[in-house]
Motif scaffolding. Structure first.
Motif, PDB file in Angstrom:
ATOM      1  N   ILE A 149       0.746  -1.067  -0.081  1.00  0.00           N
ATOM      2  CA  ILE A 149       0.063   0.013  -0.133  1.00  0.00           C
ATOM      3  C   ILE A 149       0.842   1.324  -0.084  1.00  0.00           C
ATOM      4  CG2 ILE A 149      -0.107   0.281   2.326  1.00  0.00           C
ATOM      5  CD1 ILE A 149      -3.242   0.825   1.961  1.00  0.00           C
ATOM      6  N   ASP A 150       2.347   0.999   0.706  1.00  0.00           N
ATOM      7  CA  ASP A 150       3.107   2.180   0.557  1.00  0.00           C
ATOM      8  C   ASP A 150       4.030   2.082  -0.762  1.00  0.00           C
ATOM      9  OD1 ASP A 150       5.387   3.774   1.314  1.00  0.00           O
ATOM     10  OD2 ASP A 150       5.072   3.474   3.327  1.00  0.00           O
ATOM     11  N   GLU A 151       3.702   3.089  -1.596  1.00  0.00           N
ATOM     12  CA  GLU A 151       4.495   3.250  -2.835  1.00  0.00           C
ATOM     13  C   GLU A 151       5.788   3.469  -2.751  1.00  0.00           C
ATOM     14  OE1 GLU A 151       2.218   5.228  -5.549  1.00  0.00           O
ATOM     15  OE2 GLU A 151       3.488   4.856  -7.318  1.00  0.00           O
ATOM     16  N   GLU A 152       6.064   4.440  -1.825  1.00  0.00           N
ATOM     17  CA  GLU A 152       7.549   4.717  -1.749  1.00  0.00           C
ATOM     18  C   GLU A 152       8.386   3.476  -1.104  1.00  0.00           C
ATOM     19  OE1 GLU A 152      10.018   7.868   0.912  1.00  0.00           O
ATOM     20  OE2 GLU A 152       7.829   8.271   0.744  1.00  0.00           O
ATOM     21  N   ARG A 153       7.857   2.853  -0.060  1.00  0.00           N
ATOM     22  CA  ARG A 153       8.424   1.369   0.203  1.00  0.00           C
ATOM     23  C   ARG A 153       8.749   0.310  -0.942  1.00  0.00           C
ATOM     24  NH1 ARG A 153       5.786  -0.066   5.737  1.00  0.00           N
ATOM     25  NH2 ARG A 153       7.371   0.864   7.411  1.00  0.00           N
ATOM     26  N   GLY A 154       7.567   0.383  -1.701  1.00  0.00           N
ATOM     27  CA  GLY A 154       7.529  -0.646  -2.452  1.00  0.00           C
ATOM     28  C   GLY A 154       8.450  -0.491  -3.664  1.00  0.00           C
ATOM     29  N   ARG A 155       8.441   0.798  -4.051  1.00  0.00           N
ATOM     30  CA  ARG A 155       9.254   1.354  -5.304  1.00  0.00           C
ATOM     31  C   ARG A 155      10.953   0.956  -4.705  1.00  0.00           C
ATOM     32  NH1 ARG A 155       6.784   2.434  -9.478  1.00  0.00           N
ATOM     33  NH2 ARG A 155       4.509   3.171  -9.305  1.00  0.00           N
ATOM     34  N   ALA A 156      11.043   1.313  -3.420  1.00  0.00           N
ATOM     35  CA  ALA A 156      12.557   0.892  -3.025  1.00  0.00           C
ATOM     36  C   ALA A 156      12.918  -0.301  -3.042  1.00  0.00           C
ATOM     37  CB  ALA A 156      12.576   1.801  -1.529  1.00  0.00           C
ATOM     38  N   ALA A 157      11.936  -1.149  -2.782  1.00  0.00           N
ATOM     39  CA  ALA A 157      12.183  -2.690  -2.446  1.00  0.00           C
ATOM     40  C   ALA A 157      12.649  -3.264  -3.606  1.00  0.00           C
ATOM     41  CB  ALA A 157      10.900  -3.395  -1.960  1.00  0.00           C
ATOM     42  N   VAL A 158      11.755  -2.664  -4.944  1.00  0.00           N
ATOM     43  CA  VAL A 158      12.123  -3.001  -6.550  1.00  0.00           C
ATOM     44  C   VAL A 158      13.369  -2.757  -6.661  1.00  0.00           C
ATOM     45  CG1 VAL A 158      11.602  -2.690  -8.708  1.00  0.00           C
ATOM     46  CG2 VAL A 158       9.633  -3.151  -7.135  1.00  0.00           C
ATOM     47  N   ASP A 159      13.805  -1.413  -6.371  1.00  0.00           N
ATOM     48  CA  ASP A 159      15.199  -1.009  -6.421  1.00  0.00           C
ATOM     49  C   ASP A 159      16.122  -1.687  -6.058  1.00  0.00           C
ATOM     50  OD1 ASP A 159      14.089   1.098  -8.203  1.00  0.00           O
ATOM     51  OD2 ASP A 159      14.340   2.703  -6.457  1.00  0.00           O
ATOM     52  N   THR A 160      15.892  -2.269  -4.659  1.00  0.00           N
ATOM     53  CA  THR A 160      16.893  -3.111  -4.052  1.00  0.00           C
ATOM     54  C   THR A 160      17.136  -4.345  -4.582  1.00  0.00           C
ATOM     55  OG1 THR A 160      16.184  -2.046  -1.847  1.00  0.00           O
ATOM     56  CG2 THR A 160      17.418  -4.063  -1.696  1.00  0.00           C
ATOM     57  N   LEU A 161      15.701  -4.779  -5.051  1.00  0.00           N
ATOM     58  CA  LEU A 161      16.093  -6.313  -5.597  1.00  0.00           C
ATOM     59  C   LEU A 161      16.704  -6.207  -7.257  1.00  0.00           C
ATOM     60  CD1 LEU A 161      13.810  -6.883  -3.505  1.00  0.00           C
ATOM     61  CD2 LEU A 161      12.610  -8.321  -5.315  1.00  0.00           C
ATOM     62  N   ALA A 162      16.552  -5.203  -7.661  1.00  0.00           N
ATOM     63  CA  ALA A 162      17.095  -4.960  -9.212  1.00  0.00           C
ATOM     64  C   ALA A 162      18.560  -4.672  -9.068  1.00  0.00           C
ATOM     65  CB  ALA A 162      16.551  -3.728  -9.651  1.00  0.00           C
ATOM     66  N   ALA A 163      18.961  -3.939  -7.922  1.00  0.00           N
ATOM     67  CA  ALA A 163      20.376  -3.642  -7.543  1.00  0.00           C
ATOM     68  C   ALA A 163      21.086  -5.071  -7.174  1.00  0.00           C
ATOM     69  CB  ALA A 163      20.827  -2.743  -6.518  1.00  0.00           C
ATOM     70  N   GLU A 164      20.332  -5.876  -6.598  1.00  0.00           N
ATOM     71  CA  GLU A 164      20.802  -7.328  -6.233  1.00  0.00           C
ATOM     72  C   GLU A 164      21.053  -8.049  -7.559  1.00  0.00           C
ATOM     73  OE1 GLU A 164      19.958  -6.926  -1.412  1.00  0.00           O
ATOM     74  OE2 GLU A 164      18.780  -7.946  -2.789  1.00  0.00           O
ATOM     75  N   GLY A 165      20.319  -7.621  -8.780  1.00  0.00           N
ATOM     76  CA  GLY A 165      20.516  -8.568  -9.895  1.00  0.00           C
ATOM     77  C   GLY A 165      19.243  -9.362 -10.093  1.00  0.00           C
ATOM     78  N   GLY A 166      18.115  -8.910  -9.142  1.00  0.00           N
ATOM     79  CA  GLY A 166      16.941  -9.699  -9.412  1.00  0.00           C
ATOM     80  C   GLY A 166      16.053  -9.064 -10.481  1.00  0.00           C
ATOM     81  N   GLU A 167      14.666  -9.607 -10.791  1.00  0.00           N
ATOM     82  CA  GLU A 167      13.709  -8.922 -11.352  1.00  0.00           C
ATOM     83  C   GLU A 167      12.722  -8.953 -10.594  1.00  0.00           C
ATOM     84  OE1 GLU A 167      13.402 -11.342 -15.149  1.00  0.00           O
ATOM     85  OE2 GLU A 167      11.878  -9.883 -15.906  1.00  0.00           O
ATOM     86  N   ALA A 168      12.061  -7.502 -10.752  1.00  0.00           N
ATOM     87  CA  ALA A 168      11.067  -7.318 -10.131  1.00  0.00           C
ATOM     88  C   ALA A 168      10.281  -6.198 -10.363  1.00  0.00           C
ATOM     89  CB  ALA A 168      11.351  -6.878  -8.522  1.00  0.00           C
ATOM     90  N   VAL A 169       8.865  -5.984 -10.132  1.00  0.00           N
ATOM     91  CA  VAL A 169       8.164  -4.644 -10.449  1.00  0.00           C
ATOM     92  C   VAL A 169       7.284  -4.544  -9.426  1.00  0.00           C
ATOM     93  CG1 VAL A 169       7.967  -5.274 -12.950  1.00  0.00           C
ATOM     94  CG2 VAL A 169       6.230  -6.482 -11.530  1.00  0.00           C
TER      95      VAL A 169
END
Ligand SMILES: NC(=O)c1ccc[n+]([C@@H]2O[C@H](COP(=O)([O-])OP(=O)(O)OC[C@H]3O[C@@H](n4cnc5c(N)ncnc54)[C@H](O)[C@@H]3O)[C@@H](O)[C@H]2O)c1
Length: 265
Positions: free
Chosen positions: A42-62
């Motif tokens: 529900i929290d857009e800021e946290r959710g987008r930050a999580a996707v950035d974290t996953l991407a930085a770790e080489g993961g695929e996420a939206v």
């Protein structure tokens, strides 16, 4: 010797409440295993930050913003997963709220607070399952993991809405298992103890309270990452014997009486 992976490579996972705490750890752990992850919060800021974290770790996420208390948003979440990745294999129903001051002893809890706690913690699980199960069945099945709580087994007293919602999650998990089994879907729940996440800020803020909770677990406080390890296990085929199980992964919290915290001897 043939080396085996956990078989999550390329699978598609939805994690609700994936922006923080256990959900974030679960999303990261699933991505590390090669799953493509839809982080929902529900929290857009946290959710987008999580996707950035996953991407930085080489993961695929939206990221898909979702209030799980709203059935139409849960429907859109499942549709978005399929639109983006073509299928759905793993659903981690994890979004939840605990409100120590607003939720409490029933006569003191407003019906509005009760309704919201039940809507997020219990109806949200129902809505996501309702829309995800037919989609998962179309590609042969999958695994649903619901985050219940030690409170489903051992309420502390004084958080009546939360305890009731988590008891409901446990029983919905068991009740769903036979129907899901016929569709190739396993459904299990996890019941962590007290995990080091923002949800428990109030506990961590008080050294005395924190020490009490620490003593109440047989082997100390839990990290979100170790709970995520259980999620990965339940998502993978290694747990194929498990369905309809509500697993107390709580470092022993529900295994023995908590004298200091429950005020008994
Ligand atoms: N922390 C613990 O000790 C503990 C123990 C047992 C069970 N749980 C359960 O684990 C789950 C995760 O808790 P956590 O400790 O990581 O908490 P947290 O507060 O760190 O994370 C919860 C996440 O859920 C999101 N969320 C809240 N309401 C939502 C809604 N309506 N729709 C979508 N997302 C929503 C929040 O924005 C947040 O990102 C919850 O279901 C909680 O009840 C936590």
């Amino acid at each position: 010797m043939e080396r085996r992976s956990r078989g999550l490579e390329g699978k598609v996972a939805v994690v609700t409440g994936g922006g923080s705490g256990i959900g974030l750890a679960s999303a990261r752990a699933l991505a590390v295993e090669g799953a493509r992850v839809v982080v929902s919060d529900i929290d857009e800021e946290r959710g987008r930050a999580a996707v950035d974290t996953l991407a930085a770790e080489g993961g695929e996420a939206v990221f898909v913003r979702t209030d799980v208390a709203d059935s139409s948003q849960c429907e859109q979440l499942v549709e978005a997963a399929v639109e983006r990745f073509g299928r759905l294999d793993v659903l981690h129903n994890n979004a939840g709220v605990a409100w120590p001051f607003r939720d409490g002893f029933t006569p003191e809890v407003s019906p509005q607070v009760w309704d919201r706690v039940i809507a997020v913690n219990l109806s949200g699980v129902f809505y996501c399952c309702h829309f995800a199960i037919p989609v998962m069945a179309r590609t042969g099945g999958g695994s649903i993991i619901n985050t219940a709580s030690s409170m489903a087994h051992l309420p502390l007293g004084g958080l009546d809405g939360y305890a009731a919602s988590k008891g409901g999650v446990a029983q919905l998990t068991r009740s769903l298992a036979p129907g899901c089994g016929r569709l190739g879907i396993r459904v299990n729940a996890i019941s962590p103890g007290y995990v080091d996440t923002p949800m428990n800020e109030m506990i961590w803020a008080s050294p005395a309270l924190k020490a009490g909770f620490e003593r109440g677990h047989a082997t100390g406080l839990q990290t979100p990452e170790e709970v995520a390890d259980v999620v990965v296990f339940l998502a993978s085929d290694a747990s194929r014997s498990l369905t309809g199980a509500v697993i107390t992964c709580d470092r022993g919290w529900t295994a023995f009486k908590q004298p200091e915290i429950l005020g008994g001897g």
